[in-house]
Design a protein around this motif. Sequence first.
Motif, PDB file in Angstrom:
ATOM      1  N   GLN A   1      -7.051  -7.516  -0.662  1.00 51.57           N
ATOM      2  CA  GLN A   1      -7.631  -8.797  -0.260  1.00 51.57           C
ATOM      3  C   GLN A   1      -7.185  -9.906  -1.210  1.00 51.57           C
ATOM      4  OE1 GLN A   1      -9.149  -9.607   2.516  1.00 51.57           O
ATOM      5  NE2 GLN A   1      -9.259 -11.716   1.831  1.00 51.57           N
TER       6      GLN A   1
ATOM      7  N   THR B   1      -6.424  -0.841  -4.068  1.00 47.70           N
ATOM      8  CA  THR B   1      -7.764  -0.855  -3.475  1.00 47.70           C
ATOM      9  C   THR B   1      -7.856  -1.941  -2.406  1.00 47.70           C
ATOM     10  OG1 THR B   1      -8.679  -2.484  -5.017  1.00 47.70           O
ATOM     11  CG2 THR B   1      -8.754  -0.144  -5.699  1.00 47.70           C
ATOM     12  N   ASP B   2      -8.906  -1.861  -1.593  1.00 49.87           N
ATOM     13  CA  ASP B   2      -9.135  -2.891  -0.578  1.00 49.87           C
ATOM     14  C   ASP B   2      -9.336  -4.252  -1.235  1.00 49.87           C
ATOM     15  OD1 ASP B   2      -8.900  -1.051   1.459  1.00 49.87           O
ATOM     16  OD2 ASP B   2     -11.067  -0.793   1.731  1.00 49.87           O
TER      17      ASP B   2
ATOM     18  N   ARG C   1       0.837  -1.219   0.000  1.00 49.65           N
ATOM     19  CA  ARG C   1       0.000   0.000   0.000  1.00 49.65           C
ATOM     20  C   ARG C   1       0.864   1.259   0.000  1.00 49.65           C
ATOM     21  NH1 ARG C   1      -5.399  -0.395   0.615  1.00 49.65           N
ATOM     22  NH2 ARG C   1      -6.268  -2.266   1.548  1.00 49.65           N
TER      23      ARG C   1
END
Length: 181
Positions: free
Chosen positions: A80, A75-76, A68
């Motif tokens: 994931q 993005t999340d 990050r």
Amino acid sequence: MLNFRYRAIGFALAATLAIATPAVCADAPTGDAHSLELARRLFAEMHMDQLMGGMMKNMTPVMVAQARKANPALTDEQAQIITQAVSESSQAMMAKAIDRIIPLYASTFTEKELEDLVAFYDGPTGHSMLTKMPALMAKMTPVMTDLMPDMMADVNQRICSKMDCSKRTAPPLCDAWTIVG
């Protein structure tokens, strides 16, 4: 999107290498059959598969945080996906890594040392240590996370003191991590 895929693959590869690095020594002497059996018993007593799995589980959020930092647009959902890929890859590589590491233990420790280690981990103090280790590792993760930027800066400084980094847009180690960031 293709750039993200390369970065995600690089990130997963880096995570896999972190747990599989000892496997590069697979050509080392294997020890005799009794030593191999003792090493297998030691790994069973130590719950090595769970220990290594826990290590990767604790390291994964740190790796995602690094990704990050290197790529703020992550993005999340992408984070994931990276987490899941690292987890799946780690699990798949765990048995292979352990199979290659056991001969290293068998050839490194004497039979007496292996017997003593098995006895230790089979005893109450060894059981206590193994029971407390996951909580201890969880407490150690923030310490290591806090130290990591200083270590990375130190490594980069040491690299650049030994080679010309002036033509690079980022320090050498950062270049390696841009695959994942």
